[in-house]
Design a protein around this motif. Structure first.
Motif, mmCIF file in Angstrom:
data_model
loop_
_atom_site.group_PDB
_atom_site.id
_atom_site.type_symbol
_atom_site.label_atom_id
_atom_site.label_comp_id
_atom_site.label_asym_id
_atom_site.label_seq_id
_atom_site.Cartn_x
_atom_site.Cartn_y
_atom_site.Cartn_z
ATOM 1 N N VAL A 1 1.751 25.575 -46.226
ATOM 2 C CA VAL A 1 2.171 24.178 -46.203
ATOM 3 C C VAL A 1 2.554 23.822 -44.784
ATOM 4 C CG1 VAL A 1 4.627 24.698 -46.624
ATOM 5 C CG2 VAL A 1 3.669 22.514 -47.442
ATOM 6 N N ASP A 2 2.690 22.540 -44.492
ATOM 7 C CA ASP A 2 3.188 22.074 -43.198
ATOM 8 C C ASP A 2 4.513 21.343 -43.419
ATOM 9 O OD1 ASP A 2 0.976 22.995 -41.766
ATOM 10 O OD2 ASP A 2 -0.165 21.179 -42.197
ATOM 11 N N TRP A 3 5.549 21.761 -42.689
ATOM 12 C CA TRP A 3 6.859 21.113 -42.802
ATOM 13 C C TRP A 3 7.034 20.131 -41.647
ATOM 14 C CZ3 TRP A 3 9.805 26.345 -43.706
ATOM 15 C CH2 TRP A 3 9.629 26.734 -45.041
ATOM 16 N N PRO A 4 7.295 18.831 -41.942
ATOM 17 C CA PRO A 4 7.459 17.843 -40.867
ATOM 18 C C PRO A 4 8.795 18.011 -40.153
ATOM 19 C CG PRO A 4 7.838 16.831 -43.002
ATOM 20 C CD PRO A 4 7.376 18.240 -43.280
ATOM 21 N N LEU A 5 8.856 17.497 -38.936
ATOM 22 C CA LEU A 5 10.046 17.542 -38.103
ATOM 23 C C LEU A 5 10.551 16.131 -37.833
ATOM 24 C CD1 LEU A 5 8.887 20.174 -35.449
ATOM 25 C CD2 LEU A 5 10.566 20.562 -37.254
ATOM 26 N N GLY A 6 11.813 16.018 -37.504
ATOM 27 C CA GLY A 6 12.390 14.735 -37.140
ATOM 28 C C GLY A 6 13.635 14.923 -36.300
ATOM 29 N N PHE A 7 14.058 13.845 -35.637
ATOM 30 C CA PHE A 7 15.310 13.859 -34.887
ATOM 31 C C PHE A 7 16.426 13.314 -35.769
ATOM 32 C CE2 PHE A 7 12.498 13.988 -31.146
ATOM 33 C CZ PHE A 7 13.081 15.049 -30.486
ATOM 34 N N PHE A 8 17.589 13.969 -35.677
ATOM 35 C CA PHE A 8 18.728 13.592 -36.501
ATOM 36 C C PHE A 8 19.989 13.591 -35.644
ATOM 37 C CE2 PHE A 8 15.619 15.006 -39.505
ATOM 38 C CZ PHE A 8 15.842 14.254 -40.661
ATOM 39 N N ALA A 9 21.006 12.907 -36.161
ATOM 40 C CA ALA A 9 22.332 12.922 -35.530
ATOM 41 C C ALA A 9 23.383 12.760 -36.616
ATOM 42 C CB ALA A 9 22.461 11.813 -34.497
ATOM 43 N N HIS A 10 24.565 13.224 -36.330
ATOM 44 C CA HIS A 10 25.685 13.091 -37.271
ATOM 45 C C HIS A 10 26.036 11.610 -37.434
ATOM 46 C CE1 HIS A 10 29.568 13.706 -39.175
ATOM 47 N NE2 HIS A 10 29.315 15.005 -39.247
ATOM 48 N N ARG A 11 26.306 11.202 -38.661
ATOM 49 C CA ARG A 11 26.588 9.792 -38.940
ATOM 50 C C ARG A 11 27.787 9.278 -38.160
ATOM 51 N NH1 ARG A 11 28.261 11.218 -45.160
ATOM 52 N NH2 ARG A 11 30.186 12.362 -44.674
ATOM 53 N N ASP A 12 28.766 10.132 -37.882
ATOM 54 C CA ASP A 12 29.938 9.691 -37.128
ATOM 55 C C ASP A 12 29.576 9.327 -35.693
ATOM 56 O OD1 ASP A 12 31.391 10.128 -39.405
ATOM 57 O OD2 ASP A 12 32.275 12.031 -38.731
ATOM 58 N N LEU A 13 28.623 10.077 -35.099
ATOM 59 C CA LEU A 13 28.174 9.743 -33.749
ATOM 60 C C LEU A 13 27.483 8.393 -33.721
ATOM 61 C CD1 LEU A 13 26.654 13.094 -32.392
ATOM 62 C CD2 LEU A 13 28.791 12.023 -31.706
ATOM 63 N N LEU A 14 26.657 8.145 -34.736
ATOM 64 C CA LEU A 14 25.876 6.909 -34.758
ATOM 65 C C LEU A 14 26.738 5.704 -35.084
ATOM 66 C CD1 LEU A 14 22.720 8.251 -36.647
ATOM 67 C CD2 LEU A 14 23.095 8.039 -34.178
ATOM 68 N N ALA A 15 27.796 5.906 -35.850
ATOM 69 C CA ALA A 15 28.653 4.780 -36.229
ATOM 70 C C ALA A 15 29.287 4.133 -35.007
ATOM 71 C CB ALA A 15 29.728 5.252 -37.201
ATOM 72 N N ALA A 16 29.547 4.919 -33.985
ATOM 73 C CA ALA A 16 30.193 4.381 -32.786
ATOM 74 C C ALA A 16 29.245 3.594 -31.889
ATOM 75 C CB ALA A 16 30.830 5.518 -31.985
ATOM 76 N N LEU A 17 27.930 3.781 -32.093
ATOM 77 C CA LEU A 17 26.965 3.107 -31.229
ATOM 78 C C LEU A 17 26.807 1.644 -31.608
ATOM 79 C CD1 LEU A 17 24.070 5.693 -30.723
ATOM 80 C CD2 LEU A 17 25.792 4.965 -29.080
#
Length: 300
Positions: free
Chosen positions: A167-183
């Motif tokens: 199978v092929d497993w896709p990749l993605g970029f992620f960040a913690h929700r607390d970091l993003l909430a401040a942006l």
């Protein structure tokens, strides 16, 4: 190292003593582990040092510290002992017998976060099968029997092994929700530059990928750099910064939010590889088929 050092003629009891002392850092604890006396163990280490032609340990007040040569020898010596044990088990068990050990190797991330629930099901279905798991990103050589079955994200190049692309497993970029909430606002690449990014130390894979997407960055773009994928994933889960992760694995982490889904990222091809003994060994075949089924349908 002495030219006379010949593993084919070496007393393997010396290797057992050496590995135990490296692991325990003490003659007393190593002797207790092996069920021998401290003087006997000390003589064995001295004999191995004589064969090697170099000191293997520095004797400090609190522990025995392996020399650079000993550090280089430790992993191969442990593999030699494991291979010898596997050889003994194979010689004593019929090929059609399920009871016995199967040695697996997989990356550290897969070993820690993907395989354990699967191995629980394997243990329930076949409690007589014992599993040895080598969690390593190094491409262990199946031909040298460092493992019976390997889960890898690159296509094996060895000709005398059995290989299946699952199978092929896709990749993605992620960040913690607390970091993003401040942006606040849209999570664009420009906005995310304000956050710390998690990248590799020596590998150029991420830098090359960003540059192909038109983003002129260098290694300084990544405020945290480590070539250990398991460490990077734990840093991502802890909120250290923006990082790369397998989509099925990240989606079950409630604190992680995907960012930049528009970026074109490669997939991780999952290859299952086994020694050719798979054709005649029932135990290996059972584990191989089980992993092929479980890994193919894994969605996190």
């Amino acid at each position: 190292m002495s030219a006379a050092f010949d593993p084919a003629r070496l007393d393997w009891n010396l290797l057992r003593a050496f590995v135990a002392v490296v692991e325990q850092g003490s003659l007393t604890r190593a002797a207790a582990q092996l069920g021998t006396s401290q003087p006997t163990l000390s003589r064995q280490i001295a004999a191995l040092e004589a064969v090697a032609g170099v000191p293997l340990f520095e004797r400090t007040a609190r522990r025995l510290v392996p020399s650079l040569v000993a550090q280089a020898m430790a992993e191969p010596a442990a593999r030699m002992l494991a291979a010898a044990q596997a050889c003994a088990l194979a010689a004593s068990a019929p090929a059609d017998q399920l009871a016995g050990s199967v040695r697996l190797t997989a990356s550290q991330v897969v070993s820690a976060h993907v395989l354990p629930p699967m191995l629980v099901r394997l243990a329930a279905e076949h409690p007589e099968i014992q599993v040895e798991l080598v969690a390593s990103d190094r491409l262990d050589n199946l031909l040298e029997r460092e493992a019976d079955i390997a889960v890898r994200m690159v296509q094996p190049t060895q000709g005398a092994v059995i290989t299946r692309h699952l199978v092929d497993w896709p990749l993605g970029f992620f960040a913690h929700r607390d970091l993003l909430a401040a942006l606040g606002g849209p999570l664009t690449m420009d906005a995310l530059r304000a956050l710390r990014w998690i990248g590799f130390d020596q590998s150029m894979q991420l830098i090359d990928g960003f540059q192909r997407e038109g983003h002129a960055i260098d290694r300084r773009f990544f405020g945290f750099r480590c070539d250990n994928h398991l460490v990077n994933f734990e840093a991502l889960r802890s909120g250290l910064g923006v990082g790369l992760a397998m989509l099925p694995l990240a989606h079950v982490q409630p604190q992680l939010v995907r960012v930049l889904p528009e970026l074109t990222l490669p997939v991780l091809p999952v290859w299952l590889t086994a020694h050719r003994e798979l054709r005649s060994n029932r135990r290996l075949r059972v584990v191989f088929d089980f992993l092929a089924r479980e890994l193919s349908r894994w969605t996190g």
